[in-house]
Design an enzyme around this catalytic site. Structure first.
Site, PDB file in Angstrom:
ATOM      1  N   LEU A 216       0.636  -1.076   0.255  1.00 42.87           N
ATOM      2  CA  LEU A 216      -0.444  -0.434   0.017  1.00 42.87           C
ATOM      3  C   LEU A 216       1.346   1.145  -0.200  1.00 42.87           C
ATOM      4  CD1 LEU A 216      -2.414  -0.804   2.784  1.00 42.87           C
ATOM      5  CD2 LEU A 216      -3.432  -0.678   0.420  1.00 42.87           C
ATOM      6  N   ASP A 217       0.047   2.153  -1.003  1.00 46.53           N
ATOM      7  CA  ASP A 217       1.384   3.993  -0.666  1.00 46.53           C
ATOM      8  C   ASP A 217       1.159   4.233   0.552  1.00 46.53           C
ATOM      9  OD1 ASP A 217       1.472   3.047  -3.494  1.00 46.53           O
ATOM     10  OD2 ASP A 217      -0.052   4.413  -4.247  1.00 46.53           O
ATOM     11  N   LYS A 218       2.144   5.129   0.622  1.00 47.08           N
ATOM     12  CA  LYS A 218       2.888   5.409   2.226  1.00 47.08           C
ATOM     13  C   LYS A 218       1.240   5.977   3.097  1.00 47.08           C
ATOM     14  CE  LYS A 218       5.225   8.739   4.915  1.00 47.08           C
ATOM     15  NZ  LYS A 218       6.900   8.867   5.345  1.00 47.08           N
TER      16      LYS A 218
ATOM     17  N   VAL B 134      -1.588   5.790   2.247  1.00 49.07           N
ATOM     18  CA  VAL B 134      -2.708   4.340   2.152  1.00 49.07           C
ATOM     19  C   VAL B 134      -2.746   4.172   3.351  1.00 49.07           C
ATOM     20  CG1 VAL B 134      -4.361   2.768   0.699  1.00 49.07           C
ATOM     21  CG2 VAL B 134      -3.041   4.653  -0.267  1.00 49.07           C
TER      22      VAL B 134
END
Length: 240
Positions: free
Chosen positions: A56-58, A60
């Site tokens: 997961l992106d930072k 998110v």
């Protein structure tokens, strides 16, 4: 750190917004390191195995799954490759989509130097196909601003995929500093001017959360599902 499920093979946790998924350069905390520290204390092992199954992106938040053994990692990796591993998300966006249900198929190219991805033409060198679908759950007017709540299913796992595709299709995610309203325009509005009300919305965390994972247990073969609900002010605007 909130652990949703753990056994000898896998561990599912909820990653908060703002925490990196895996160890990066520097001394900032990350989900991978926190879990390794937890497993190290629990198992009394200096360097316990931990395999990242999906990222997961930072900015998110949401459910993340990790493998505790190489066998589990291989089994889950095979499910990912065969698209048997299901991932669902919720996103709060500016604007309202043209239809209540749609599939987006685009081609994405990652620029590693800037850590940004772009939508490009099919056939572009190094471009990869990106596929996602959305279902419109609710649209509201908040201080004259159109906002929508989308349920999203991700069929491919490209770099910044959901954030980029929604931005490209004029549905930028609230609070997205990289692909948000300053990059794509404000969905549903006639101007790109950032008002005081929009600035207030942009002060919150990125409104994208991984709400569900579904897969077969890599050892037992049992069907597994984990989920979580969005929480916070932005999500409360869409109270159903």
């Amino acid at each position: 750190m909130k652990i949703v499920f753990e056994d000898e093979s896998i561990i599912a946790v909820i990653k908060p917004s703002g925490l990196a998924a895996q160890s990066l350069r520097g001394f900032e905390p990350d989900m991978e390191s926190e879990l390794k520290n937890y497993l190290s204390v629990k198992s009394k092992s200096v360097n316990p195995y931990l395999g990242i199954i999906h990222r997961l992106d930072k900015p998110v938040s949401g459910i993340m799954l990790f493998a505790k053994t190489k066998k589990a990692a291989a089994g889950l990796g095979a499910q990912m490759a065969g698209r048997e591993f299901k991932k669902k998300y919720s996103a709060a966006v500016y604007g309202k989509p043209d239809s209540d249900l749609a599939v987006y198929e685009d081609y994405i190219k990652k620029e590693s130097a800037s850590n940004i991805s772009y939508i490009c033409r099919q056939g572009t060198n190094a471009a990869k196909k990106a596929v996602m679908s959305y279902t419109l759950k609710k649209s509201i007017i908040y201080r004259d601003i159109k906002l929508s709540l989308l349920d999203i299913e991700l069929f491919t796992g490209r770099h910044h995929q959901i954030r980029l595709q929604l931005s490209y299709h004029k549905l930028p995610i609230i609070g997205d500093r990289k692909y948000g309203i300053t990059k794509s325009g404000i969905g549903g509005l006639k101007t790109n001017k950032v008002s005081k009300d929009i600035a207030e919305l942009e002060s919150f965390n990125t409104a994208l959360i991984c709400t569900g994972l579904a897969f077969k247990h890599p050892v037992s073969g049992k069907h597994m599902e984990f989920g979580c609900e969005p929480e916070g002010y932005i999500w409360s605007l869409f109270a159903l």
